[in-house]
Design an enzyme around this catalytic site. Structure first.
Site: not given
Length: 490
Positions: A160-162, A337
């Site tokens: 997951h990008h989180s 991120n």
């Protein structure tokens, strides 16, 4: 396609049933050990922007499941706090990370039989295309999975990008690998060139003033354009345009194969050009060819088509620096991120009689201006501000509108320079893509051992022939290479 905007909130909730599962299963009050998600992490959990990264690794030898399990148990997947935490929401709906134990069998998805009747590459791409519009990752376990396609000798990391961006995840992956010819040595990676750092030295006062004026002007222009894109300005409709709701449409995935050596030959033909300049020149030329094919004599010469690119804002120069991100959460190269967004416009031009290197020249001028601005840093800061003060729903809406008002997504991650191995099994290819967006066209390039593969993910009802589009990109580079070699001989 804009009509889908009214349904997208409901559709994405149905599309990602795990979002409601988190509230039902983990809606208990927070504990002292819970860690709040960063603003960027919260953004990627909004239904409209829910993103999963797919890292695809092809292996030379058959998959040894027991060996892979052993490798994972001893890897950073089990040690890193993000990969050993649940995403939970408290009674106020605020997201937190909560430490948990890992049941490895729940994270390994083993597929014994072929996933399609096509060749290995096409079968894997078909499997990935289905994953790009799947139900996402369940939040009753840490947000990652490893799919093992035994018949195709392929490993797919779903993350997951989180949990982190491309640079963070690349650092973790490479920390688990070794050079193919030296099992004790970590891989080496190239670094994206930054001419601003290479132009140090004494300058005349007028040059400094001119540089500041250019920075201020380009920043003002690009920041204003960025804000307008958040509101109502959008690209004209073309044969590759997406729009609200398109993220739910069926997908198709193909691979364009480029060679870094060819890109370097082209780069040398234009003073101070970079690989990124060449990549964007190839994209510009390839899209012009494709649009000529799909819409002959329809589009206006010079029509602007805008792409969205993510730019790493860290300062790293080696794999050691990348590895340190996993240990120094407060450092300038911290995990997570940390990227800005750039709007990269290209112009449609008919191909007849055009010098192939003109696409590179135009791309270089545009990207040089972007580098002189603060657009990437502005987008990061304004996103952080909106998330912190106006909330994740407003930030998600603004990001969603930017994507709907542009035409394509492009990213480029620098990978290992030499061949690598995982657990002694040589890696034959290394690629990446993500789950779908409102764009009908997304492109992700990863370089590995002299190759640069671009994963081209399309909404197949809008772009039914992505194989031809991939060929347009491959031939665009070859045309530029021939032109560059002709210049070198003169």
């Amino acid at each position: 396609m804009d009509a889908g905007a009214q349904k997208v909130g409901v559709s994405r909730s149905l599309h990602h049933p795990s979002l409601s599962l988190s509230l039902a299963a983990h809606g208990s009050p927070g504990t002292d050990s819970d860690e709040p998600l960063t603003p960027a992490g919260r953004l990627f959990h909004q239904p409209e922007m829910n993103q999963v990264i797919h890292c695809v690794v092809g292996l030379k030898n058959s998959l040894d499941i027991d060996s892979i399990k052993s490798q994972v148990r001893n890897s950073m997947f089990i040690k890193h706090p993000r990969f050993t935490s649940l995403m939970v929401r408290d009674r106020h709906g605020v997201e937190h990370w909560r430490k948990t134990s890992i049941d490895l069998d729940r994270h390994l998805i083993i597929i014994d039989s072929p996933v399609a009747t096509a060749d290995d590459e096409s079968a894997v791409n078909e499997y990935l295309a289905d994953l790009s519009t799947s139900s996402g990752l369940s939040t009753d376990k840490p947000l990652w999975e490893i799919h093992l396609l035994k018949a195709h000798k392929c490993v797919i990391f779903r993350i997951h990008h989180s949990l982190g961006d491309g640079i963070s995840l690349m650092s973790m992956f490479l920390a688990c690998c070794r050079k193919f010819d030296d099992e004790n040595a970590l891989p080496t990676i190239g670094t994206a060139s930054n001419r601003r750092k290479n132009l140090k030295g004494k300058k005349e006062w007028w040059a400094l003033v001119l540089g500041f004026v250019k920075m201020a002007w380009f920043s003002l222009v690009f920041v204003l354009e960025f804000v307008l894109r958040c509101l109502w300005v959008r690209d004209r409709q073309t044969a590759i345009s997406g729009g609200a709701g398109v993220e739910l449409w069926p997908r198709k995935l193909v691979t364009a194969r480029l060679w870094l050596q060819d890109m370097k030959i082209v780069k040398e033909a234009i003073p101070n050009a970079t690989i990124n300049d060449v990549l964007f020149g190839v994209i510009s030329s390839g899209l012009s060819t494709y649009l000529d094919h799909r819409s002959p004599n329809v589009l206006q010469e010079g029509l602007q088509i805008t792409g969205v690119a993510m730019v790493n804002l860290r300062e790293q120069s080696s794999l050691q620096d990348l590895s340190n991100m996993m240990e120094r959460s407060n450092s300038g190269s911290s995990w997570g991120n940390k990227f800005g967004m750039l709007l990269l416009p290209i112009e449609y031009h008919k191909k007849g009689g055009t010098d192939p290197l003109q696409y590179l020249r135009r791309a270089k001028v545009m990207i040089d201006r972007k580098k002189q601005s603060i657009e990437a840093h502005f987008s990061y800061r304004i996103g952080y501000f909106v998330m912190s003060w106006l909330g994740s729903k407003i930030a998600s809406l603004l990001n969603y509108r930017i994507v709907c008002n542009t035409t394509f997504t492009i990213s480029n991650v620098v990978g290992p320079q030499e061949e690598i191995a995982i657990g002694g099994n040589p890696v034959t290819y290394f690629r990446a893509n993500s789950s779908s967006l409102p764009h009908a066209l997304t492109m992700h390039m990863v370089s590995y051992a002299g190759r640069a593969d671009i994963q081209i993910l399309v909404a197949k009802d809008i772009i039914p022939d992505p194989e031809f589009l991939a060929k347009c990109f491959e031939e665009a580079l070859l045309e530029m290479k021939e032109a560059a070699e002709a210049i070198a001989k003169t």
